[in-house]
Design a protein around this motif. Structure first.
Motif, PDB file in Angstrom:
ATOM      1  N   ALA A 172       0.824  -1.206   0.000  1.00 26.54           N
ATOM      2  CA  ALA A 172       0.000   0.000   0.000  1.00 26.54           C
ATOM      3  C   ALA A 172       0.863   1.263   0.000  1.00 26.54           C
ATOM      4  CB  ALA A 172      -0.951  -0.002   1.187  1.00 26.54           C
ATOM      5  N   VAL A 173       1.928   1.283   0.786  1.00 26.98           N
ATOM      6  CA  VAL A 173       2.835   2.440   0.792  1.00 26.98           C
ATOM      7  C   VAL A 173       3.479   2.587  -0.582  1.00 26.98           C
ATOM      8  CG1 VAL A 173       4.980   3.398   1.750  1.00 26.98           C
ATOM      9  CG2 VAL A 173       3.280   2.381   3.274  1.00 26.98           C
ATOM     10  N   GLU A 174       3.869   1.485  -1.172  1.00 30.44           N
ATOM     11  CA  GLU A 174       4.515   1.501  -2.495  1.00 30.44           C
ATOM     12  C   GLU A 174       3.584   2.078  -3.558  1.00 30.44           C
ATOM     13  OE1 GLU A 174       7.659   0.852  -5.141  1.00 30.44           O
ATOM     14  OE2 GLU A 174       7.758   0.168  -3.071  1.00 30.44           O
ATOM     15  N   ARG A 175       2.303   1.745  -3.483  1.00 33.64           N
ATOM     16  CA  ARG A 175       1.329   2.216  -4.487  1.00 33.64           C
ATOM     17  C   ARG A 175       1.000   3.697  -4.352  1.00 33.64           C
ATOM     18  NH1 ARG A 175      -1.275  -2.629  -3.235  1.00 33.64           N
ATOM     19  NH2 ARG A 175      -2.673  -1.489  -1.858  1.00 33.64           N
ATOM     20  N   GLU A 176       1.053   4.230  -3.141  1.00 30.83           N
ATOM     21  CA  GLU A 176       0.696   5.635  -2.929  1.00 30.83           C
ATOM     22  C   GLU A 176       1.717   6.533  -3.624  1.00 30.83           C
ATOM     23  OE1 GLU A 176      -1.943   7.294  -1.199  1.00 30.83           O
ATOM     24  OE2 GLU A 176      -2.701   5.300  -1.629  1.00 30.83           O
ATOM     25  N   ASN A 177       1.240   7.633  -4.220  1.00 34.81           N
ATOM     26  CA  ASN A 177       2.199   8.538  -4.850  1.00 34.81           C
ATOM     27  C   ASN A 177       2.481   9.759  -3.986  1.00 34.81           C
ATOM     28  OD1 ASN A 177      -0.231   9.783  -5.193  1.00 34.81           O
ATOM     29  ND2 ASN A 177      -0.043  10.114  -7.373  1.00 34.81           N
TER      30      ASN A 177
END
Length: 132
Positions: A10-15
């Protein structure tokens, strides 16, 4: 504390994430950061492209907190201690990552947040509860 795969993904997907610091005497500061991603289950890299107050705060108080922009996708707050790195492996990784996305940025440092506590930011009765 250890982030789960779901948290890391989820952190990786957030921009954008919101990165909170404070002065040595406790004055808060929160900024949006466009480059943040997990390095492993205990570490999140934040890239310092434009930090001013934030960087001064980290030099005097290495405690910080991070919340992804969209709490419905990643309803967690990550708290811990940071290390600011201006050369070497992690800095080079930060530069390569940023340059692969945009030529407008010139990273000044890689900021590694060592996750020590994780809290829920999910609305409802569990809001603020310690998860790990």
């Amino acid at each position: 504390m250890v982030m789960t795969k779901e948290m890391m993904d989820a952190v990786e997907r957030e921009n954008v994430v919101f990165f909170a610091t404070s002065t040595a005497d406790g004055t808060p500061n929160v900024v949006p950061i466009g480059f943040a991603r997990p390095m492993d289950s205990k570490t999140i890299m934040i890239v310092d492209n434009y930090m001013n107050k934030t960087r001064k705060n980290l030099e005097n108080n290495p405690k910080a907190s991070l919340v992804p922009r969209d709490a419905s996708k990643c309803p967690y707050q990550f708290k811990g201690t940071v290390e600011v790195i201006e050369s070497g492996k992690y800095f080079d990784e930060a530069v390569d990552w940023v340059k692969s996305v945009s030529s407008k940025h010139a990273p000044k440092a890689a900021v590694l947040l060592k996750v020590e506590e994780i809290y829920s930011v999910q609305p409802g009765p569990e809001a603020g509860a310690k998860v790990a």
